[in-house]
Design an enzyme around this catalytic site. Structure first.
Site, PDB file in Angstrom:
ATOM      1  N   HIS A 111      13.711  51.177  41.307  1.00 37.29           N
ATOM      2  CA  HIS A 111      14.079  51.368  39.898  1.00 37.29           C
ATOM      3  C   HIS A 111      14.833  52.688  39.710  1.00 37.29           C
ATOM      4  CE1 HIS A 111      13.570  51.390  35.470  1.00 37.29           C
ATOM      5  NE2 HIS A 111      13.408  52.689  35.643  1.00 37.29           N
ATOM      6  N   GLU A 112      14.332  53.753  40.325  1.00 37.83           N
ATOM      7  CA  GLU A 112      15.010  55.053  40.194  1.00 37.83           C
ATOM      8  C   GLU A 112      16.405  54.995  40.822  1.00 37.83           C
ATOM      9  OE1 GLU A 112      13.883  56.926  38.057  1.00 37.83           O
ATOM     10  OE2 GLU A 112      11.867  56.080  37.950  1.00 37.83           O
TER      11      GLU A 112
HETATM   12 ZN   LIG Z   1      13.807  54.279  34.394  1.00 36.47          ZN
END
Ligand SMILES: [Zn+2]
Length: 244
Positions: A111-112
């Protein structure tokens, strides 16, 4: 103080506390979302992936495959402190994610990296959100003070509504920030899930686990945005009661 003035003050206080009721659904949703992310995260933090890649390896793999060479992956203290810092060009993963080979760690790390890709591709909503940070900070600090000042001043008659209008205007910055956050977070997660699958970081069913973690995280952003909209409604109710 005349009896009339006491009566008006009483009505104002009553109006304020009644208007607080409108915040209840937001509080319930936020409470549920917080519990949901905690339990979903804890569940998938205990499931190790077949490939056995740690959060840091997942992030390195994604960045390498996307041809991104100017972003570092580093560990940061705390829990759920994971973020991408576009100024420092660093993906910072909490120690629990950085060193873990769980499905939850893969999901969060990916996600990052989704945010890194947004940055690399000049994703408009991300830039827009960054630009809104100062307005959101000022709004969340001063809007409640201005609304309170408006409520108390209205007990004395006169210029109270201008404070409430000003408070609402400042609070719009907070609303805009929370609304813009939604597409940014959803987009980062959908990029993440696609990459995890395509790069074979997770296998088959494991992808569902990552999806569950990121969906639970998304709900916390929805809850925050919803709660801020209810707060705006509360301010509008207060304003309306003052204009009568
Ligand atoms: Zn985020």
């Amino acid at each position: 103080m005349s009896v009339q003035l006491w009566k008006i003050s009483f009505l104002i206080v009553q109006m304020y506390y009644l208007s607080l009721l409108i915040l209840i659904p937001g509080t319930i949703l936020s409470f549920w979302a917080q519990n949901n992310i905690k339990s979903t995260y804890n569940r998938y933090a205990q499931v190790r992936s077949t490939m056995g890649m740690t959060g840091s390896q997942v992030a390195q793999t994604i960045l390498q495959n996307m041809g991104i060479t100017d972003v570092r992956v580093e560990a940061v203290q705390g829990q759920l402190t994971d973020h991408y810092d576009p100024t420092a060009k660093a993906v910072r993963l909490s120690e629990g994610i950085y060193n873990s080979d769980s499905l939850a760690a893969a999901a969060v790390a990916a996600h990052e990296c989704g945010h890194v890709l947004q940055d690399a591709k000049d994703y408009k909503f991300m830039n827009f959100r960054a630009a809104l940070v100062p307005a959101a900070n000022i709004g969340s600090q001063f809007a409640p003070l201005l609304i309170m000042a408006g409520i108390f001043l209205s007990a004395l008659g006169g210029i109270s509504t201008i404070f409430i209008y000003l408070g609402i205007a400042l609070f719009l910055g907070v609303i805009a920030f929370h609304i813009i956050t939604l597409p940014v977070e959803f987009d980062a997660s959908s990029r993440a899930l696609k990459l995890i699958d395509e790069l074979n970081i997770l296998q088959g069913e494991e992808n569902e686990g990552a999806k569950n973690v990121l969906q639970a995280a998304a709900w916390t952003y929805v809850a925050t945005a919803f709660a801020s909209l209810l707060q705006l409604t509360q301010y509008l109710l207060i304003l309306n009661s003052r204009r009568r």
